[in-house]
Structures are given as structure tokens and as C-alpha cells.
Design a protein around this motif. Sequence first.
Motif, mmCIF file in Angstrom:
data_model
loop_
_atom_site.group_PDB
_atom_site.id
_atom_site.type_symbol
_atom_site.label_atom_id
_atom_site.label_comp_id
_atom_site.label_asym_id
_atom_site.label_seq_id
_atom_site.Cartn_x
_atom_site.Cartn_y
_atom_site.Cartn_z
ATOM 1 N N GLU A 15 -12.570 6.974 -5.113
ATOM 2 C CA GLU A 15 -12.318 5.573 -4.779
ATOM 3 C C GLU A 15 -12.704 4.672 -5.946
ATOM 4 O OE1 GLU A 15 -14.134 2.309 -1.677
ATOM 5 O OE2 GLU A 15 -13.923 4.395 -0.990
ATOM 6 N N LYS A 16 -11.798 3.762 -6.286
ATOM 7 C CA LYS A 16 -11.943 2.811 -7.400
ATOM 8 C C LYS A 16 -11.814 3.477 -8.767
ATOM 9 C CE LYS A 16 -12.624 -0.318 -4.327
ATOM 10 N NZ LYS A 16 -11.453 -1.112 -3.885
ATOM 11 N N GLY A 17 -11.510 4.773 -8.782
ATOM 12 C CA GLY A 17 -11.282 5.458 -10.051
ATOM 13 C C GLY A 17 -9.843 5.262 -10.520
ATOM 14 N N SER A 18 -9.525 5.802 -11.671
ATOM 15 C CA SER A 18 -8.190 5.663 -12.251
ATOM 16 C C SER A 18 -7.381 6.935 -12.064
ATOM 17 C CB SER A 18 -8.284 5.353 -13.754
ATOM 18 O OG SER A 18 -8.893 4.103 -13.975
ATOM 19 N N ILE A 19 -6.078 6.751 -11.861
ATOM 20 C CA ILE A 19 -5.137 7.860 -11.804
ATOM 21 C C ILE A 19 -3.810 7.363 -12.366
ATOM 22 C CG2 ILE A 19 -4.281 7.373 -9.466
ATOM 23 C CD1 ILE A 19 -4.232 10.501 -9.081
ATOM 24 N N THR A 20 -3.048 8.267 -12.952
ATOM 25 C CA THR A 20 -1.741 7.904 -13.484
ATOM 26 C C THR A 20 -0.672 8.496 -12.582
ATOM 27 O OG1 THR A 20 -2.683 8.021 -15.711
ATOM 28 C CG2 THR A 20 -0.296 7.906 -15.543
ATOM 29 N N VAL A 21 0.212 7.640 -12.084
ATOM 30 C CA VAL A 21 1.298 8.055 -11.198
ATOM 31 C C VAL A 21 2.617 7.709 -11.878
ATOM 32 C CG1 VAL A 21 2.339 7.808 -8.916
ATOM 33 C CG2 VAL A 21 -0.149 7.654 -9.173
ATOM 34 N N ASP A 22 3.391 8.737 -12.225
ATOM 35 C CA ASP A 22 4.637 8.537 -12.982
ATOM 36 C C ASP A 22 4.403 7.686 -14.229
ATOM 37 O OD1 ASP A 22 6.366 10.185 -11.671
ATOM 38 O OD2 ASP A 22 7.550 8.613 -10.727
ATOM 39 N N ILE B 65 0.855 -1.178 0.000
ATOM 40 C CA ILE B 65 0.000 0.000 0.000
ATOM 41 C C ILE B 65 0.898 1.237 0.000
ATOM 42 C CG2 ILE B 65 -1.738 1.336 1.253
ATOM 43 C CD1 ILE B 65 -2.832 -1.219 0.096
ATOM 44 N N VAL B 66 0.653 2.137 -0.941
ATOM 45 C CA VAL B 66 1.437 3.364 -1.056
ATOM 46 C C VAL B 66 0.502 4.557 -0.907
ATOM 47 C CG1 VAL B 66 2.943 4.745 -2.537
ATOM 48 C CG2 VAL B 66 3.133 2.256 -2.561
ATOM 49 N N LYS B 67 0.885 5.482 -0.037
ATOM 50 C CA LYS B 67 0.112 6.691 0.219
ATOM 51 C C LYS B 67 0.797 7.864 -0.462
ATOM 52 C CE LYS B 67 -1.799 9.314 4.157
ATOM 53 N NZ LYS B 67 -1.848 9.364 5.640
ATOM 54 N N VAL B 68 0.045 8.639 -1.235
ATOM 55 C CA VAL B 68 0.593 9.728 -2.038
ATOM 56 C C VAL B 68 -0.155 11.018 -1.727
ATOM 57 C CG1 VAL B 68 1.134 10.517 -4.375
ATOM 58 C CG2 VAL B 68 1.072 8.060 -3.878
ATOM 59 N N SER B 69 0.581 12.114 -1.554
ATOM 60 C CA SER B 69 -0.074 13.397 -1.309
ATOM 61 C C SER B 69 -0.797 13.863 -2.564
ATOM 62 C CB SER B 69 0.939 14.455 -0.875
ATOM 63 O OG SER B 69 1.804 14.792 -1.949
ATOM 64 N N THR C 173 -5.415 2.055 -9.902
ATOM 65 C CA THR C 173 -6.745 2.214 -9.314
ATOM 66 C C THR C 173 -6.605 2.784 -7.913
ATOM 67 O OG1 THR C 173 -7.596 0.352 -10.591
ATOM 68 C CG2 THR C 173 -8.858 1.013 -8.645
ATOM 69 N N VAL C 174 -7.381 3.817 -7.629
ATOM 70 C CA VAL C 174 -7.357 4.450 -6.314
ATOM 71 C C VAL C 174 -8.056 3.549 -5.295
ATOM 72 C CG1 VAL C 174 -8.145 6.444 -4.973
ATOM 73 C CG2 VAL C 174 -7.316 6.747 -7.329
ATOM 74 N N VAL C 175 -7.403 3.306 -4.158
ATOM 75 C CA VAL C 175 -8.004 2.521 -3.080
ATOM 76 C C VAL C 175 -8.780 3.439 -2.142
ATOM 77 C CG1 VAL C 175 -7.534 1.035 -1.085
ATOM 78 C CG2 VAL C 175 -6.218 0.745 -3.199
ATOM 79 N N GLU C 176 -8.127 4.454 -1.636
ATOM 80 C CA GLU C 176 -8.761 5.432 -0.748
ATOM 81 C C GLU C 176 -8.519 6.827 -1.293
ATOM 82 O OE1 GLU C 176 -8.470 7.055 3.903
ATOM 83 O OE2 GLU C 176 -7.073 5.544 3.153
ATOM 84 N N ALA C 177 -9.547 7.653 -1.329
ATOM 85 C CA ALA C 177 -9.431 9.020 -1.820
ATOM 86 C C ALA C 177 -9.802 9.985 -0.703
ATOM 87 C CB ALA C 177 -10.339 9.241 -3.023
ATOM 88 N N ALA C 178 -8.824 10.726 -0.198
ATOM 89 C CA ALA C 178 -9.051 11.711 0.852
ATOM 90 C C ALA C 178 -8.857 13.112 0.266
ATOM 91 C CB ALA C 178 -8.099 11.476 2.022
ATOM 92 N N ALA C 179 -9.029 14.133 1.087
ATOM 93 C CA ALA C 179 -8.919 15.511 0.601
ATOM 94 C C ALA C 179 -7.505 15.857 0.181
ATOM 95 C CB ALA C 179 -9.393 16.477 1.677
ATOM 96 N N ASP C 180 -6.502 15.320 0.881
ATOM 97 C CA ASP C 180 -5.125 15.709 0.582
ATOM 98 C C ASP C 180 -4.199 14.537 0.306
ATOM 99 O OD1 ASP C 180 -5.169 14.709 3.124
ATOM 100 O OD2 ASP C 180 -4.068 16.373 4.047
ATOM 101 N N TYR C 181 -4.771 13.340 0.139
ATOM 102 C CA TYR C 181 -3.945 12.191 -0.218
ATOM 103 C C TYR C 181 -4.819 11.102 -0.832
ATOM 104 C CZ TYR C 181 -5.699 9.508 3.790
ATOM 105 O OH TYR C 181 -6.511 8.836 4.663
ATOM 106 N N PHE C 182 -4.180 10.121 -1.454
ATOM 107 C CA PHE C 182 -4.866 8.921 -1.913
ATOM 108 C C PHE C 182 -3.931 7.740 -1.712
ATOM 109 C CE2 PHE C 182 -2.581 10.605 -5.530
ATOM 110 C CZ PHE C 182 -2.056 9.485 -6.174
ATOM 111 N N THR C 183 -4.491 6.551 -1.716
ATOM 112 C CA THR C 183 -3.660 5.361 -1.549
ATOM 113 C C THR C 183 -3.824 4.427 -2.744
ATOM 114 O OG1 THR C 183 -5.369 4.142 -0.322
ATOM 115 C CG2 THR C 183 -3.796 5.468 0.968
ATOM 116 N N LEU C 184 -2.805 3.626 -2.957
ATOM 117 C CA LEU C 184 -2.758 2.668 -4.055
ATOM 118 C C LEU C 184 -2.332 1.318 -3.503
ATOM 119 C CD1 LEU C 184 -0.552 4.937 -6.320
ATOM 120 C CD2 LEU C 184 -3.019 4.598 -6.640
#
Length: 202
Positions: free
Chosen positions: A134-141, A119-123, A146-157
Motif C-alpha cells: 500500500e502506497k508503494g509504486s508499481i508500473t502498469v503498462d 478506481i481500477v482493480k488489477v489481478s 501508486t498502489v491504493v490497496e494491496a491484497a494477496a491476489d490483486y491491487f487497486t489504483l
Amino acid sequence: MFTGIVEELGEVTAVEQLEDASRFRLRGPLVTEGARHGDSIAVNGVCLTVVDTADGEFTADVMAETLKRSSLGALTPGSRVNLERPMALGGRLGGHLVQGHVDGTGTILERTPSEHWEIVKVSLPPELTRYVVEKGSITVDGVSLTVVEAAADYFTLSLIPTTLDLTTLGHKQPGDPVNLEVDVIAKYVERMLGDRSGQDPR
């Protein structure tokens, strides 16, 4: 257009600082096969234009705007990078629609390993919060995830062994910057709904 499915783990072999830009030399024998001047290759999720190729390497000029909006300015000779060629029309869309246009940068906050994944947490920059769900797509590098948790200032993968082994995300440490590209469809929907309501979606 890309899919966010990294084809090759490449390496920066040289960086030349120009007056208002940088010239990168990158090694990627797979992605340079058949590549010509003017072709596009995504480097850590940033769409760059090939200037020339030789011996499994390619050169790309990175303008000041790209350096300002992405983490490419932190690359040095020896840095590992995720590489992907544009998708071919009629081929399989393995990830999601990715433009290679970075929307912002985040920072690796935490890594929590488990037996079969990590599990990786990203600002998350505040201006991108509304596009990450949550469960949406995002591109990291440049990696479609797929996003696991979506918060106001971070998300997890949740990263599987294949992603950890075949991309730079297996080597990133807390404090390292990453390029973020949100789902372009969400941005278009927001714009259209804003136009319909008479409000500026920005």
C-alpha cells in the motif's frame, strides 16, 4: 532506465510474425524525434531496441522470451500503446525507477468511476505479491502508479483524469491484460537480506 511517465500515446501500425519472434512497427512522432538505431523506447512498459525510424515511426524486434513474459503478443495493427524514452541523467525523476523489464502480467478486473478519478482493480500473480505494498509504486503498462490497496491476489489504483486521457489505461476494459513491473529496489533488498540469512530469497 525509465521513470514510468508516459510521453506519448502511440499506435501499432504493423506486426510481422517471424519464426521465433515478432517485428513491430509503431507510430510515435515524439519519441522517435532524434531516435537512432540501437536506442531504447519503452512500449507498454517493455524496453525495446529501435531497429530503424522513418516518418515518425520506428521498428523493433521482439524476441520469444519477451512475448512470453509480457502482453505485447496480443498487440495488433491499430492497438494503442504507451511510449516513453529513457530518462536523461540529471533530469527530473517524475515517477520512480523503472527498468522496462516486465516481471509478469495482470488482468484488469474492475473499473469503478467516480466524479474526479477512477478506481481500477488489477489481478496480481502470486509470485509478485510480496513486492506490492500500500502506497508503494508499481508500473502498469509502463505507467508509474501508486498502489491504493494491496491484497494477496490483486491491487487497486486510483487514476486521475490526466492518466486516463493520456495513456492506454483510460481504454483498458475488464479482461484486458497489462504488463507489471514491481519496484526493483524491493527485489534487491530481498536478495541481500536472503544472502545475509543464508536463505535463498527465490
